[in-house]
Design an enzyme around this catalytic site. Sequence first.
Site, PDB file in Angstrom:
ATOM      1  CG  ASP A 123      28.406  32.532  41.110  1.00  9.01           C
ATOM      2  OD1 ASP A 123      29.500  32.121  41.562  1.00  9.01           O
ATOM      3  OD2 ASP A 123      27.988  33.687  41.315  1.00  9.01           O
ATOM      4  CG  HIS A 124      32.823  32.562  40.400  1.00  9.95           C
ATOM      5  ND1 HIS A 124      31.686  33.238  40.745  1.00  9.95           N
ATOM      6  CD2 HIS A 124      33.773  33.509  40.187  1.00  9.95           C
ATOM      7  CE1 HIS A 124      31.947  34.539  40.751  1.00  9.95           C
ATOM      8  NE2 HIS A 124      33.203  34.727  40.421  1.00  9.95           N
ATOM      9  CG  ASP A 188      31.925  38.563  42.842  1.00 11.93           C
ATOM     10  OD1 ASP A 188      32.400  37.541  42.316  1.00 11.93           O
ATOM     11  OD2 ASP A 188      31.619  39.578  42.188  1.00 11.93           O
ATOM     12  NE  ARG A 470      36.351  43.641  37.071  1.00  9.04           N
ATOM     13  CZ  ARG A 470      36.147  43.213  38.305  1.00  9.04           C
ATOM     14  NH1 ARG A 470      36.361  41.956  38.622  1.00  9.04           N
ATOM     15  NH2 ARG A 470      35.731  44.044  39.231  1.00  9.04           N
ATOM     16  CB  SER A 665      38.386  39.781  40.859  1.00 10.51           C
ATOM     17  OG  SER A 665      38.136  38.833  41.844  1.00 10.51           O
ATOM     18  NE  ARG A 667      40.176  36.838  40.761  1.00 10.50           N
ATOM     19  CZ  ARG A 667      40.199  36.943  39.431  1.00 10.50           C
ATOM     20  NH1 ARG A 667      41.310  36.787  38.771  1.00 10.50           N
ATOM     21  NH2 ARG A 667      39.094  37.167  38.755  1.00 10.50           N
TER      22      ARG A 667
END
EC number: 4.2.1.3
Length: 777
Positions: A123-124, A188, A470, A665, A667
């Site tokens: 999806d990213h 995520d 965000r 995030s 990440r």
Amino acid sequence: YSPFFQHALNSGVRRYHVAPVLCQRAKVAMSHFEPNEYINYEKLEKNINIVRKRLDRPLTLSEKIVYGHLDDPAKQEIERGKTYLRLRPDRVAMQDATAQMAMLQFISSGLPKVAVPSTIHCDHLIEAQAGGEKDLQRAKDINQEVYNFLSTAGAKYGVGFWKPGSGIIHQIILENYSYPGVLLIGTDSHTPNGGGLGGICIGVGGADAVDVMAGIPWELKCPKVIGVKLTGKLSGWTSPKDVILKVAGILTVKGGTGAIIEYHGPGVDSISCTGMATICNMGAEIGATTSVFPYNERMKKYLGKTGRADIAALADEFKQHLVPDSGCHYDQVIEINLSELKPHINGPFTPDLAHPVSDIGAVAEKEGWPVDIRVGLIGSCTNSSYEDMGRSAAVAKQALAHGLKCKSKFTITPGSEQIRATIERDGYAKILREVGGLVLANACGPCIGQWDRKDIKKGEKNTIVTSYNRNFTGRNDANPETHAFVTSPEIVTALSIAGTLKFNPETDYLTGADGKKFKLEAPDADELPKLEFDPGQDTYQYPPKDGSGQRVDVSPTSQRLQLLEPFDKWDGKDLEDMLILIKVKGKCTTDHISAAGPWLKFRGHLDNISNNLLIGAINIENGKANSVRNALTQEFGPVPDTARYYKKMGIKWAVVGDENYGEGSSREHAALEPRHLGGRVIITKSFARIHETNLKKQGLLPLTFADPADYNKIHPVDKLSIVGLKDFAPGKPLKCIIKHPNGSQETIMLNHTFNESQIEWFQAGSALNRMKELQQK
């Protein structure tokens, strides 16, 4: 049931007399895609009973689900906010940008197959440009190497693979995998979305996912529980989004850190299941570990509509474990009367700057924020449900009836292929297009900076309004002058039609094409389609029963993927005379540390993506981004270049940061990159939860000032030494010696939250190194 049988079910008798009956009936699959993986409410119940007996007090819902998944409920030390829990999550979910590094780490663990049901969601990596179909095809072409890697790695190691175009990870999880009482971890930060279905769904870094996929108990600091009591009833223009916008204004971006937000009270039942998911999703913006709602009829209705009535029936039988005990204790309680709650809009530049929509025009003019709205964007993982699209279409339909279209540009991001297909069938997409909207691919898109924006130049001051979660500086379009505001999809639609922040749809009038003034009625829409959902195209790839023969190729010359080399072990010495790479001024999110947008394509290649290390952080020395002094040459240059120079010279370095460092995030690249480029220590006033754990996992030392004022004692030209590492122990502060250029020294104390096993990660060089050491014993 007969009254006696019902009584038996509701009392302790059940465990002895009707357990065999329940066991026979309780063979319910966790999802349609894993028919042989069953929901185990009996184990949840058993663990809850063990813990309840030990603690001898009523339990919150969060505690029931979390403690219900303890590895050792009889012996686990449990103290909210203090002890580390060892948990056994039910499943793992990964989005494609973080899955690359998670799967690369899993491959290097040497294990043959994942130990729990796991999925990858593409999806990213889909950039919003021309519209859904064209953008999707372009993404498939550009990212073919990465998609092939994830697809084959999924097949080899037993991980389900959702192809590009299937939708956003959190929407897919809500539609297929979340259920009341589940403990799910996802790579995520908006994984808490699944709390809308009564699950504890927590965002983590890839290394945490690897632990769970490897069958190792997962560690989480025992969360505090903040109760949000909802009374009254939602109505009019007020939406579920306004609940979390209001809560964000109260708690701020770090007020939920270390806590689960648990919604309860009579107002809960006025919120749809997907509305509850919206609230839980954006709870990530207040630093919360996750958010959750108690199981109720709205969830049951959603489960039924998404083909999971069997799960709802099972949840009904175990409902006492899927709601909080009466009289349970919350660490903090916030009360919100939904009948009095007004529509909100938060921003710019931070998701906790809350304003009633009625005030925003005046506030914007006073602050000098642009009031003209350039683009309105609805959808994203936070607000792309059938109900959201229906309410937005209801607003758009009124404008069209008066001959109006959007004054602002307007985009729509469906959350999943199922939502896209259903809103096409039911006419919502047509209405949204007619009002001027562009329907984008079923993907994250502009919400994460995947937006090839053409209507402004970089550096041009402008305003956008979104239904996202965000709105950090530059997040959506990489333009630091874009003022982004987050609100509900229906408010975005109304503001896009008016084209200005000065419009309040509750009180203000629009002028129709015929010159007559009219007022928009508050939108009303079905929470779920009258017909069944249209699943659209089949986008799921099952893992084969035996994937051992599957090849997973990573070319040594690839610019997108790179196999991982183990980080070096601690050498047993103190960290002496470290240079300061950067002393960061103010907010430093994971977007500042490892930007997304165009950098997403390098998420599987650690060396390449390290070229974005801290390029968004502001250097306190000169007030600039991506400009730091090289202590050896005295020249100013980009942060990653300076870090690489120090690494080449064999010099260790540190970063000094401010409050809530690493918010945003999940990440883990924001932790992998500093480690890869020679960093050893990150010293801040405070950390965001996920980032602090990610740093520990990669063998770095995240430390906090015992006295936050000591931040001012360190200057970018100083050298730092961390001493006493031979005696590194839980709860014992570390000493830091600051050496100033004039020869003077100061000593300060630094706190940490390492437990014993996390100290072993540091000593081994990383959590993955430690895992391998244990395998070899």
